[in-house]
Structures are given as structure tokens and as C-alpha cells.
Design an enzyme around this catalytic site. Structure first.
Site, short mmCIF file in Angstrom:
data_model
loop_
_atom_site.label_atom_id
_atom_site.label_comp_id
_atom_site.label_asym_id
_atom_site.label_seq_id
_atom_site.Cartn_x
_atom_site.Cartn_y
_atom_site.Cartn_z
CB SER A 14 -0.62 -0.09 1.08
OG SER A 14 -1.95 1.31 0.80
CG HIS A 41 -4.31 -0.91 -0.91
ND1 HIS A 41 -3.67 -1.27 0.45
CD2 HIS A 41 -5.18 -1.97 -0.74
CE1 HIS A 41 -4.22 -1.50 1.23
NE2 HIS A 41 -4.54 -2.85 0.54
CG ASP A 132 -5.65 -5.59 3.23
OD1 ASP A 132 -6.50 -6.05 3.21
OD2 ASP A 132 -5.58 -5.22 2.10
#
Length: 187
Positions: A14, A41, A132
Site C-alpha cells: 500500500s 492499494h 490489510d
């Protein structure tokens, strides 16, 4: 020579992970047969050339629903879809709710990979600003697979690697250079 221990390599990232991911992808040897699946992401409703930007050296594919996972390919989860794998080793695109504020969710992909590939899965979690990937990494390790996190001291955003370290026992903490060596040298 090919990587014999793993049938799939999954890499999640991310915030702060693009430069690291680019370094890893550009260092992958041409002889590597193991498919690589990237869950990154990114903005949902903006045109993206992310696959082209990540590697000048290797072609990156955004898989279609029901597409088979093939050796030597590098796959990138499409924007705004969860990327899952089915028992027959095909991709499934899912548009369900966000998980950890994200779609694609690293957790969802890692968990599917754990179910399908078990001990033959390698999961790598890079820099990121949320948690995540931690629960999915736990599933990979519980299935006998191998988990690696980017050393939080080298991550632009340490939240994601730290969350995985808190949740998972038996995870490897490696610098970017050592992640590359691990992928290349693993028998």
C-alpha cells in the site's frame, strides 16, 4: 533453474510500497517460473497505468475473471476488485464490500492463496498505512506457507508490516535486498 519450493508468490503493498515493489520486480530473474500475484492499494476510479509503471523489464497482466494462473506471469489485481483464487487455480474478480478500507484487499487474496496453495505459497507484505494483509498472512502461515514482511524500519509506512508481525508467529522480517535474495535463491 526455477523456484521449486513455491507454486505462487503473492506480494501485497500500500502506501510507500511502489518503489520497493518496482525494485523487487526488476530484480526477478528471467528463469523464474513461479507466477507472481501483486495486490496493490490504489485509487479506485482513476485511469491507471500501474502495470506499466511497476516494471519496464517485465510485462504485468491484470487478470480477467476465470483466467488460469500460468507460470512465468506477473499479475496485478485490477483496480476496484478483490482478486481471489479458486480451487482450480483460476482467478475470480469480486466487487463485494471494502475490506480494511480497500478493494482489492490483500487479506482476501492471501486467504484464498492459503486455501488453494497451502504450503506451496509465499506471501510478502510491504509498506502500508493500515492492517490489510495481516489476517491473510496468518492464513498463509497456518496453511504451512511462508510469510515475509518488509522490515518496518525500512518501510515508508510501518503499520502494515507491524500489524502482520503482531498477528503472526514464524514470519520472516527482511530488508528489500534480502526479500529479493530470498525469492531468487530459494531452492
Amino acid at each position: 533453474m526455477k523456484n521449486k519450493k513455491y507454486d505462487i508468490i503473492t506480494i501485497g503493498g500500500s502506501a510507500g510500497s511502489i518503489a520497493v515493489l518496482t525494485s523487487i520486480l526488476d530484480a526477478l530473474p528471467d528463469y523464474l517460473q513461479t507466477p507472481v500475484v501483486i495486490i496493490l492499494h490504489r485509487l479506485r476510479n482513476v485511469q491507471s497505468e500501474m502495470g506499466r509503471l511497476l516494471s519496464a523489464k517485465r510485462r504485468i497482466i491484470e487478470p480477467e475473471d476465470k483466467e488460469a494462473v500460468k507460470p512465468r506471469n506477473i499479475y496485478l489485481a485490477p483496480q476496484n476488485y478483490h482478486l481471489m483464487l479458486e480451487a482450480d487455480k483460476t482467478f475470480m474478480l469480486d466487487y463485494s464490500e471494502l475490506v480494511n478500507y480497500s478493494r482489492p484487499s490483500i487479506d482476501m487474496t492471501f486467504s484464498c492463496v492459503a486455501d488453494v496453495y497451502g504450503s506451496r505459497a509465499l506471501a510478502i507484505l510491504l509498506s502500508g498505512a493500515n492492517k490489510d494483509g495481516a489476517a491473510g498472512m496468518q492464513d498463509i502461515i497456518a496453511a504451512g506457507g511462508t510469510g515475509i514482511v518488509q522490515d518496518p524500519a525500512t518501510a515508508a509506512f510501518e503499520a502494515m508490516p507491524l500489524a502482520a508481525l503482531e498477528m503472526c508467529k514464524g514470519i520472516h522480517v527482511l530488508s528489500v535486498e534480502d526479500i529479493i535474495k530470498f525469492i531468487i535463491n530459494e531452492p
